[in-house]
Design a protein around this motif. Structure first.
Motif, PDB file in Angstrom:
ATOM      1  N   PRO A   1      53.995  -1.495  51.872  1.00  0.00           N
ATOM      2  CA  PRO A   1      53.651  -2.413  50.792  1.00  0.00           C
ATOM      3  C   PRO A   1      52.284  -3.090  50.943  1.00  0.00           C
ATOM      4  CG  PRO A   1      55.666  -3.126  51.949  1.00  0.00           C
ATOM      5  CD  PRO A   1      55.195  -1.887  52.609  1.00  0.00           C
ATOM      6  N   GLU A   2      51.814  -3.278  52.165  1.00  0.00           N
ATOM      7  CA  GLU A   2      50.551  -4.011  52.338  1.00  0.00           C
ATOM      8  C   GLU A   2      49.371  -3.082  52.009  1.00  0.00           C
ATOM      9  OE1 GLU A   2      47.139  -5.610  53.469  1.00  0.00           O
ATOM     10  OE2 GLU A   2      47.876  -4.221  55.005  1.00  0.00           O
TER      11      GLU A   2
ATOM     12  N   CYS B   1      45.977  -2.948  52.593  1.00  0.00           N
ATOM     13  CA  CYS B   1      45.024  -2.421  53.589  1.00  0.00           C
ATOM     14  C   CYS B   1      45.672  -1.323  54.409  1.00  0.00           C
ATOM     15  CB  CYS B   1      44.542  -3.532  54.520  1.00  0.00           C
ATOM     16  SG  CYS B   1      43.489  -4.715  53.711  1.00  0.00           S
ATOM     17  N   GLN B   2      46.893  -1.609  54.845  1.00  0.00           N
ATOM     18  CA  GLN B   2      47.609  -0.619  55.664  1.00  0.00           C
ATOM     19  C   GLN B   2      47.801   0.688  54.903  1.00  0.00           C
ATOM     20  OE1 GLN B   2      51.536  -1.070  57.664  1.00  0.00           O
ATOM     21  NE2 GLN B   2      50.803  -3.115  58.072  1.00  0.00           N
ATOM     22  N   ALA B   3      48.266   0.558  53.655  1.00  0.00           N
ATOM     23  CA  ALA B   3      48.541   1.760  52.858  1.00  0.00           C
ATOM     24  C   ALA B   3      47.242   2.532  52.598  1.00  0.00           C
ATOM     25  CB  ALA B   3      49.191   1.364  51.541  1.00  0.00           C
ATOM     26  N   PHE B   4      46.156   1.800  52.316  1.00  0.00           N
ATOM     27  CA  PHE B   4      44.875   2.459  52.054  1.00  0.00           C
ATOM     28  C   PHE B   4      44.423   3.226  53.299  1.00  0.00           C
ATOM     29  CE2 PHE B   4      40.146   2.231  52.063  1.00  0.00           C
ATOM     30  CZ  PHE B   4      39.912   3.037  50.965  1.00  0.00           C
ATOM     31  N   ILE B   5      44.523   2.559  54.458  1.00  0.00           N
ATOM     32  CA  ILE B   5      44.081   3.209  55.705  1.00  0.00           C
ATOM     33  C   ILE B   5      44.919   4.463  55.975  1.00  0.00           C
ATOM     34  CG2 ILE B   5      43.995   2.926  58.222  1.00  0.00           C
ATOM     35  CD1 ILE B   5      43.234  -0.042  57.649  1.00  0.00           C
ATOM     36  N   LEU B   6      46.245   4.342  55.803  1.00  0.00           N
ATOM     37  CA  LEU B   6      47.108   5.511  56.037  1.00  0.00           C
ATOM     38  C   LEU B   6      46.706   6.676  55.131  1.00  0.00           C
ATOM     39  CD1 LEU B   6      50.609   3.824  56.454  1.00  0.00           C
ATOM     40  CD2 LEU B   6      49.435   5.252  58.157  1.00  0.00           C
TER      41      LEU B   6
ATOM     42  N   ASP C   1      37.884  -5.154  47.006  1.00  0.00           N
ATOM     43  CA  ASP C   1      37.741  -4.130  45.964  1.00  0.00           C
ATOM     44  C   ASP C   1      38.862  -3.102  46.025  1.00  0.00           C
ATOM     45  OD1 ASP C   1      35.437  -5.262  44.904  1.00  0.00           O
ATOM     46  OD2 ASP C   1      34.145  -4.222  46.351  1.00  0.00           O
ATOM     47  N   LEU C   2      39.891  -3.335  46.849  1.00  0.00           N
ATOM     48  CA  LEU C   2      41.014  -2.398  46.876  1.00  0.00           C
ATOM     49  C   LEU C   2      41.904  -2.648  45.661  1.00  0.00           C
ATOM     50  CD1 LEU C   2      42.280  -2.277  50.593  1.00  0.00           C
ATOM     51  CD2 LEU C   2      40.720  -0.719  49.419  1.00  0.00           C
ATOM     52  N   VAL C   3      42.300  -1.564  44.988  1.00  0.00           N
ATOM     53  CA  VAL C   3      43.270  -1.677  43.890  1.00  0.00           C
ATOM     54  C   VAL C   3      44.425  -0.718  44.188  1.00  0.00           C
ATOM     55  CG1 VAL C   3      41.684  -2.394  42.065  1.00  0.00           C
ATOM     56  CG2 VAL C   3      41.982   0.043  42.549  1.00  0.00           C
ATOM     57  N   PRO C   4      45.669  -1.105  43.819  1.00  0.00           N
ATOM     58  CA  PRO C   4      46.810  -0.277  44.201  1.00  0.00           C
ATOM     59  C   PRO C   4      46.852   1.109  43.545  1.00  0.00           C
ATOM     60  CG  PRO C   4      47.527  -2.503  43.663  1.00  0.00           C
ATOM     61  CD  PRO C   4      46.082  -2.404  43.268  1.00  0.00           C
TER      62      PRO C   4
ATOM     63  N   ASP D   1      47.971  -5.466  61.823  1.00  0.00           N
ATOM     64  CA  ASP D   1      48.734  -4.203  61.805  1.00  0.00           C
ATOM     65  C   ASP D   1      47.890  -3.067  61.240  1.00  0.00           C
ATOM     66  OD1 ASP D   1      50.862  -5.427  62.878  1.00  0.00           O
ATOM     67  OD2 ASP D   1      52.068  -5.533  61.019  1.00  0.00           O
ATOM     68  N   ALA D   2      47.162  -3.390  60.175  1.00  0.00           N
ATOM     69  CA  ALA D   2      46.318  -2.370  59.547  1.00  0.00           C
ATOM     70  C   ALA D   2      45.206  -1.957  60.511  1.00  0.00           C
ATOM     71  CB  ALA D   2      45.733  -2.917  58.251  1.00  0.00           C
ATOM     72  N   GLN D   3      44.610  -2.946  61.184  1.00  0.00           N
ATOM     73  CA  GLN D   3      43.551  -2.632  62.163  1.00  0.00           C
ATOM     74  C   GLN D   3      44.081  -1.711  63.249  1.00  0.00           C
ATOM     75  OE1 GLN D   3      41.285  -5.903  63.765  1.00  0.00           O
ATOM     76  NE2 GLN D   3      41.652  -7.133  61.935  1.00  0.00           N
TER      77      GLN D   3
END
Lengths: 234, 474
Positions: free
Chosen positions: A43-44, A46-51, A159-162, A221-223
């Motif tokens: 759900p988070e 940054c994490q989802a974007f990085i994955l 600037d992240l959008v889902p 967590d994302a880092q």
């Protein structure tokens, strides 16, 4: 030739059309709503974007400020090329980076033969696809996206959008306020091909490697996900 | 391209003799369907998305005159020139005219099935232009002088070894051996990079046109289309009139279906939107941009019973899942479009007379309809075309009379049941010892590859009636 072709084609289309008024057509389109989008891996944002960037065979650095960003880019350049040179578009946001903090030597302009690395500042990052969005302008020559061996892209966390629908909301707003660029590019990974016996090879025409630097207040967590991933994916 | 669908049966027999290619097709069929299933299973809302995009496509086609004219207006506003072509000939001439206005000699071309349909390459080449395909698969088959065998992976039929030999013949390799696949890719990259930088005109296709803002959408993994769109001084975007969608978000919703269905990816590497020439202050990009939009029967298909075929998003899933396509490959169809989609589209774009064999290249298994992300009822459309074929008396008389006889029998169940029961009993007795037949009259298509199993003594209807009788007696 084209004039008569046009009128002939349109007259056949009108025959096949329902002949609704513009108002009714717009109303019907509105009633169809928006498309369902896939669930993010977590759900988070940054994490989802990085994955998703990692899934796209990109690599990621997380940095909390511009000075760290420059250092991360310097580290990337030295690891791959043993120098600190890159090409960047005439983007005021890139010009204002504290390059001297890490001795990076940017040349501002469009990539030329023999220059292996280009840096872009993304307008958006799309969590759903792990893509960065850039559009062509004097600040962002297209060659810098598609010609280098390595493409480094800075993305601001804000600037992240889902989803792609939300990306278009932001893009449409920009098109209305600052005009329409000639090209809008969603980039999700290094250039690839599976045209020879289905075997996936990177660096088909464009970049072999694609490196994302995510800038801002990134959750720990994302880092950690970014740090744990292999740095040599593509 | 030159069509030779009228020799489908001979083409297919020829294709089956090439066991190397047949084995590769078997592998791809297995692999492609697995990766598609995995991609779709990981997206819970896939079916809802399919329905949503279907509604959007129907809405766009219902109001195509409105949306196409909106697209044209917006595209012109963005600085493009928009041209319309009724048929392949007009289309090719329009593209050539633009090239000649700029004294262009070199053309860098991205993948576009529409230009395969019109035979653009050979037309431009015969006018003395140097046209180079830049998608790796398209480049390979262009070098080999062949046509695409698949709408997504055009060089699917060639092995790495064949491609290596091809490059050895066509390129100056010196001592380089190009052992690995990545060496082959790098070789093509180097040759094509040179061409990109020298080409005066870039030609690309489009996966969609967007009415609200006049952009085209192009989806690729290689990024070759983007180099064609950004490096040469003139850009020509080639597509058909039915590709228009109302909004940009409709195009990206379609791309969600496309990547998963075509290559099992959640999305492709590059999704790009182009409209118009270089803006003020820009240091790269084309100085002039054109859209060339082809009709070629599509406006007629729109008012026919086959209109749903225009909702196809060209993912190739129906090819990958078709037992006929995966057995005989794309070349057998003798058209730019192969597999189930090609078997419907080709007769509609040309004529049923030229290509009536294609709708018969179907086992009615229904897999194409199951996997089609656009929910096109392909088996129904194929059946309707076969029905038309029968009415027009295009099939062999023997075949037509056979079908008439079958239809008469099916409408007279008692005679049908008596005849089948008798023949089944005879076959059962004759084949009892060996358990099967290596030869039987009228079944060489079956028995040339495998034995025909001897049937059980009774037909289904006999067993069913006996069972019902037993139940009633209880």
């Amino acid at each position: 030739m084209s004039g008569s072709a046009r009128s002939e084609i349109f007259s056949r289309l009108r025959e096949a059309s329902r002949g609704e008024t513009e108002e009714n057509i717009q109303r019907e389109r509105l009633s169809l709503g928006s498309a369902p989008s896939p669930m993010p891996p977590t759900p988070e944002n940054c994490q989802a974007f990085i994955l998703n960037v990692l899934n796209n065979q990109g690599s990621v650095d997380c940095v909390s400020n511009r000075s760290e960003a420059v250092k991360a880019i310097a580290h990337y350049l030295y690891t791959h090329f043993h120098n600190y040179r890159l090409v960047a578009g005439n983007d005021p946001r890139l010009a204002a980076m504290p390059w001297r903090d890490a001795g990076v030597l940017p040349r501002f302009g469009s990539l030329e033969a023999g220059e292996p690395v280009a840096l872009s500042f993304a307008r958006l990052g799309v969590v759903e696809t792990g893509a960065v969005v850039t559009w062509t302008s004097k600040a962002n020559p297209a060659a810098n996206n598609f010609l280098p061996e390595h493409h480094i892209v800075l993305v601001d966390k804000n600037d992240l959008v889902p989803t792609m629908e939300q990306a278009w909301e932001r893009i449409n707003h920009a098109l209305e306020t600052t005009g329409r660029p000639r090209g809008i590019n969603f980039i999700a990974g290094p250039s690839s091909t599976a045209d020879i016996e289905g075997e996936l090879v990177y660096g088909a025409h464009g970049p072999h490697r694609w490196h994302v630097v995510l800038l801002g207040d990134i959750p720990v967590d994302a880092q950690n996900i970014a740090r744990a991933a292999p740095k040599d994916q593509s | 391209m030159e069509q030779h669908s009228d020799t489908f049966l001979d083409n297919a027999s020829e294709a089956l003799k090439n066991t190397g290619q047949a084995e590769r097709r078997d592998k791809i069929a297995l692999f492609a369907s697995q990766i598609r299933t995995a991609a779709i299973d990981s997206f819970e809302g896939f079916d809802d998305l399919r329905h949503h995009v279907k509604k959007i496509r129907q809405h766009s086609l219902d109001n195509l005159d409105y949306y196409l004219s909106q697209f044209e207006k917006e595209a012109v506003h963005n600085g493009n020139q928009v041209h319309f072509a009724r048929d392949s000939e007009e289309f090719n001439s329009l593209v050539l005219d633009i090239c000649q206005q700029h004294d262009a000699r070199r053309i860098a071309k991205g993948k576009s099935i529409v230009t395969e349909e019109t035979g653009l390459n050979s037309f431009l080449q015969s006018a003395g232009l140097n046209v180079m395909e830049t998608d790796l698969g398209e480049y390979i088959i262009q070098q080999a002088g062949e046509t695409p065998s698949h709408i997504v992976s055009p060089a699917l039929h060639k092995s790495a070894n064949e491609i290596r030999e091809l490059f050895q013949q066509k390129h100056d390799l010196g001592h380089r051996e190009l052992q690995k696949t990545s060496d082959l890719v790098a070789e093509a990259r180097n040759v094509l990079r040179e061409h990109f930088l020298q080409a005066e005109v870039g030609v690309i296709g489009a996966n969609a046109l967007i009415a609200e803002n006049g952009y085209s959408m192009l989806v690729t993994n290689e990024g070759n289309g983007d180099l064609c769109a950004n490096l040469p001084k003139v850009l020509i975007i080639c597509t058909t009139i039915d590709r228009v969608l109302p909004r940009a978000e409709d195009a990206t919703a379609m791309s969600r279906l496309l990547a998963r269905s075509a290559t099992g990816q959640p999305h492709s590497c590059y999704t790009s939107f182009y409209s118009g020439p270089r803006r003020e202050g820009e240091i790269d990009g084309p100085l002039e941009t054109h859209f060339v939009l082809l009709d070629n029967e599509r406006s007629n298909i729109l008012s026919s019973d086959y209109r749903e075929i225009l909702e196809c998003i060209r993912c190739g899933a129906c090819l990958n899942h078709c037992p006929i396509y995966t057995s005989v490959g794309g070349h057998a169809y003798g058209s730019a479009y192969s597999g189930p989609i090609g078997s419907v589209l080709t007769p509609l774009l040309t004529s049923l007379e030229q290509s009536h064999l294609l709708p018969n290249a179907c086992t009615s298994c229904g897999r194409c309809a199951e996997v089609c992300p656009a929910n096109i009822p392909l088996p129904d459309l194929l059946r309707d075309l076969r029905h038309e074929e029968g009415i027009k008396k295009l099939s062999a008389p023997r075949w037509r009379y056979g079908l008439k006889l079958h239809s008469w029998l099916a409408r007279h169940p008692s005679i049908y049941q008596t005849l089948t029961a008798t023949s089944i009993r005879i076959l059962h007795r004759l084949g009892r010892k060996r358990g099967g037949f290596s030869r039987l009259p009228f079944t060489s298509g079956w028995t040339s590859q495998r034995d025909f199993p001897a049937p059980q003594e009774n037909t289904f209807m006999q067993l069913y009636k006996a069972k019902m009788k037993q139940n009633n007696e209880r």
